[in-house]
Design an enzyme around this catalytic site. Structure first.
Site, PDB file in Angstrom:
ATOM      1  N   THR A  84       0.828  -1.207   0.000  1.00 38.25           N
ATOM      2  CA  THR A  84       0.000   0.000   0.000  1.00 38.25           C
ATOM      3  C   THR A  84       0.859   1.252   0.000  1.00 38.25           C
ATOM      4  O   THR A  84       0.621   2.191  -0.759  1.00 38.25           O
ATOM      5  CB  THR A  84      -0.945   0.011   1.221  1.00 38.25           C
ATOM      6  OG1 THR A  84      -1.765  -1.154   1.187  1.00 38.25           O
ATOM      7  CG2 THR A  84      -1.824   1.242   1.209  1.00 38.25           C
ATOM      8  N   LEU A 168      -7.933   0.099   6.947  1.00 34.43           N
ATOM      9  CA  LEU A 168      -7.364  -0.653   8.067  1.00 34.43           C
ATOM     10  C   LEU A 168      -7.873  -0.132   9.401  1.00 34.43           C
ATOM     11  O   LEU A 168      -8.230  -0.911  10.291  1.00 34.43           O
ATOM     12  CB  LEU A 168      -5.838  -0.603   8.018  1.00 34.43           C
ATOM     13  CG  LEU A 168      -5.191  -1.375   6.870  1.00 34.43           C
ATOM     14  CD1 LEU A 168      -3.672  -1.208   6.909  1.00 34.43           C
ATOM     15  CD2 LEU A 168      -5.549  -2.850   6.924  1.00 34.43           C
ATOM     16  N   GLY A 243       1.622   0.605  11.542  1.00 37.32           N
ATOM     17  CA  GLY A 243       1.499   1.475  10.380  1.00 37.32           C
ATOM     18  C   GLY A 243       2.832   1.666   9.684  1.00 37.32           C
ATOM     19  O   GLY A 243       3.177   0.935   8.759  1.00 37.32           O
ATOM     20  N   ARG A 244       3.603   2.641  10.143  1.00 37.35           N
ATOM     21  CA  ARG A 244       4.946   2.915   9.613  1.00 37.35           C
ATOM     22  C   ARG A 244       5.857   3.256  10.788  1.00 37.35           C
ATOM     23  O   ARG A 244       5.451   3.932  11.736  1.00 37.35           O
ATOM     24  CB  ARG A 244       4.915   4.079   8.619  1.00 37.35           C
ATOM     25  CG  ARG A 244       4.237   3.754   7.291  1.00 37.35           C
ATOM     26  CD  ARG A 244       5.091   2.810   6.451  1.00 37.35           C
ATOM     27  NE  ARG A 244       4.487   2.502   5.165  1.00 37.35           N
ATOM     28  CZ  ARG A 244       3.701   1.457   4.930  1.00 37.35           C
ATOM     29  NH1 ARG A 244       3.388   0.644   5.931  1.00 37.35           N
ATOM     30  NH2 ARG A 244       3.228   1.219   3.723  1.00 37.35           N
ATOM     31  N   ASP A 268       5.249  -3.405  15.046  1.00 40.48           N
ATOM     32  CA  ASP A 268       5.465  -4.311  13.920  1.00 40.48           C
ATOM     33  C   ASP A 268       6.294  -3.642  12.832  1.00 40.48           C
ATOM     34  O   ASP A 268       6.693  -4.291  11.879  1.00 40.48           O
ATOM     35  CB  ASP A 268       4.111  -4.749  13.343  1.00 40.48           C
ATOM     36  CG  ASP A 268       4.262  -5.751  12.209  1.00 40.48           C
ATOM     37  OD1 ASP A 268       4.852  -6.824  12.444  1.00 40.48           O
ATOM     38  OD2 ASP A 268       3.800  -5.452  11.081  1.00 40.48           O
ATOM     39  N   GLU A 273      14.285  -0.923   8.151  1.00 43.90           N
ATOM     40  CA  GLU A 273      13.967  -2.348   8.088  1.00 43.90           C
ATOM     41  C   GLU A 273      14.849  -3.035   7.054  1.00 43.90           C
ATOM     42  O   GLU A 273      14.939  -2.551   5.919  1.00 43.90           O
ATOM     43  CB  GLU A 273      12.482  -2.540   7.737  1.00 43.90           C
ATOM     44  CG  GLU A 273      11.563  -1.998   8.831  1.00 43.90           C
ATOM     45  CD  GLU A 273      10.094  -2.038   8.497  1.00 43.90           C
ATOM     46  OE1 GLU A 273       9.268  -1.842   9.393  1.00 43.90           O
ATOM     47  OE2 GLU A 273       9.772  -2.269   7.298  1.00 43.90           O
ATOM     48  N   HIS A 295       7.489  -6.697  10.897  1.00 41.86           N
ATOM     49  CA  HIS A 295       6.664  -6.189   9.798  1.00 41.86           C
ATOM     50  C   HIS A 295       5.857  -7.315   9.142  1.00 41.86           C
ATOM     51  O   HIS A 295       5.839  -7.470   7.920  1.00 41.86           O
ATOM     52  CB  HIS A 295       7.525  -5.484   8.746  1.00 41.86           C
ATOM     53  CG  HIS A 295       6.758  -4.467   7.946  1.00 41.86           C
ATOM     54  ND1 HIS A 295       7.308  -3.283   7.514  1.00 41.86           N
ATOM     55  CD2 HIS A 295       5.475  -4.463   7.490  1.00 41.86           C
ATOM     56  CE1 HIS A 295       6.401  -2.587   6.833  1.00 41.86           C
ATOM     57  NE2 HIS A 295       5.276  -3.299   6.809  1.00 41.86           N
ATOM     58  N   ALA A 297       2.442  -7.940  10.239  1.00 41.08           N
ATOM     59  CA  ALA A 297       1.018  -7.783  10.540  1.00 41.08           C
ATOM     60  C   ALA A 297       0.160  -8.018   9.300  1.00 41.08           C
ATOM     61  O   ALA A 297      -0.953  -8.532   9.397  1.00 41.08           O
ATOM     62  CB  ALA A 297       0.746  -6.392  11.112  1.00 41.08           C
ATOM     63  N   TRP A 298       0.691  -7.670   8.160  1.00 39.12           N
ATOM     64  CA  TRP A 298      -0.046  -7.807   6.900  1.00 39.12           C
ATOM     65  C   TRP A 298      -0.023  -9.234   6.359  1.00 39.12           C
ATOM     66  O   TRP A 298      -0.726  -9.557   5.408  1.00 39.12           O
ATOM     67  CB  TRP A 298       0.591  -6.908   5.840  1.00 39.12           C
ATOM     68  CG  TRP A 298       1.995  -7.319   5.485  1.00 39.12           C
ATOM     69  CD1 TRP A 298       3.121  -7.115   6.227  1.00 39.12           C
ATOM     70  CD2 TRP A 298       2.423  -8.030   4.319  1.00 39.12           C
ATOM     71  NE1 TRP A 298       4.232  -7.648   5.605  1.00 39.12           N
ATOM     72  CE2 TRP A 298       3.819  -8.211   4.419  1.00 39.12           C
ATOM     73  CE3 TRP A 298       1.760  -8.527   3.203  1.00 39.12           C
ATOM     74  CZ2 TRP A 298       4.573  -8.867   3.450  1.00 39.12           C
ATOM     75  CZ3 TRP A 298       2.502  -9.180   2.220  1.00 39.12           C
ATOM     76  CH2 TRP A 298       3.892  -9.339   2.351  1.00 39.12           C
TER      77      TRP A 298
END
Length: 329
Positions: A84, A168, A243-244, A268, A273, A295, A297-298
């Protein structure tokens, strides 16, 4: 009205720069039009130019495509982002040079909210702290059938403040209400009065039992949650960031946890990263009230498959001259 796809060659070259970000067991649909396909597990910064130089379409998840890099890809007509967020692409350059940029939306509306609630329950009930205590032999020292070294608080009846009211944020709200939480959406920082259906930013910061972040990362939201916000939050509050990474000042978060300004945090996402030992969260991951995940969660299987389906359909539609999920173009 469909766009005439005359801007693509008869057999375009499609390059996926970081296909290893998609697990091997996930099926990436084949493109139905004639094309040349190239894929690389990962692409380091020094190899980006070489790999996109002759590409007509580039697929990237997290590989950065700066103006300097893009200027050396004369055939490039489309960038399909396998996520996204598009902050890894120079969108201004793409606008100026007629490069279409698409993203994938709505694929994680099951996975991310479930991850957020999982973190919420773990932190409110201090599962990490109790796990660490058992490993350290605390149960044997207590000589009781149970012990209470960390507070356990209920999720039901508590107030969830959501920053970001997109798909979300809305999906998190549905799950939170289902488990008995009071849900409020936060107005943008500094905006007064709050719009209908939103609560003023500062008021949410001061009253929320759980604060969860689902807004974009940009100049306005970088360090959205930092020392001033931690000082206003309840000492019993929990922060969750799926989120970020840059939305939260990581140094200030660690200090807030150590000083008991807040009760816990689940992260997360990270400012860099992969995060290494220099990251303050990684350096303090032994804190009992800090829960970290890489990272993911998605990343439920159904969500990743949906992402791949939408990603490749974006390219199909572009080749047909149809606008779909376009961020630029």
């Amino acid at each position: 009205m469909p766009l005439t796809p005359t801007h693509l060659p008869s057999k375009p070259t499609v390059v996926f720069l970081d296909v290893a970000t998609i697990p091997e067991h996930i099926n990436i649909p084949n493109l139905t039009f004639e094309h040349q396909w190239q894929q690389f597990d990962l692409t380091s910064p020094e190899l980006v130019v070489e790999r996109i130089h002759s590409a007509d379409i580039v697929i990237t998840n997290k590989v950065k495509l700066t103006a300097e890099v893009l200027s050396q890809a004369p055939n490039l007509k489309m960038i399909a982002v396998a996520a996204t967020g598009t902050n890894n692409v120079d969108l201004e350059y793409c606008r100026d040079h007629n490069i279409v940029v698409t993203n994938v939306q709505g694929y994680g509306t099951r996975s991310v909210p479930e991850h957020v609630l999982a973190m919420m329950f773990a932190l409110k009930r201090n599962l990490v702290g109790y796990h660490q205590d058992i490993a350290a032999g605390e149960w044997q020292k207590q000589k009781q059938f149970c012990f209470f070294t960390h507070p356990i608080t209920d999720v039901a009846g508590s107030t969830l403040g959501i920053i970001g009211s997109g798909s979300l944020g809305q999906a998190v709200a549905v799950l939170a209400k289902a488990v008995g939480m009071n849900v409020v959406f936060t107005e943008r920082k500094g905006v007064t009065p709050a719009r209908l259906g939103y609560m003023a930013f500062d008021k949410v910061i001061k009253t929320a039992d759980v604060l969860t972040l689902h807004c974009p990362l940009n100049e306005e939201t970088t360090n959205l949650i930092a020392k001033p916000e931690f000082e206003k939050m309840k000492s019993s509050a929990v922060l969750i960031n799926a989120g970020r990474g840059g939305l939260v000042n990581e140094f200030d978060l660690v200090e807030a946890l150590k000083n008991k300004q807040i009760a816990g945090a689940g992260c997360d996402v990270f400012t860099q990263e992969p995060a290494d030992e220099s990251n303050p969260l990684i350096a303090n991951m032994d804190l009992p009230n800090l829960l970290l995940t890489p990272h993911v969660a998605w990343g439920s299987q159904s969500s990743i498959q949906a992402l791949c389906n939408i990603l490749m359909d974006n390219i199909e539609k572009f080749q047909q001259g149809v606008s779909q999920n376009r961020v630029v173009g």
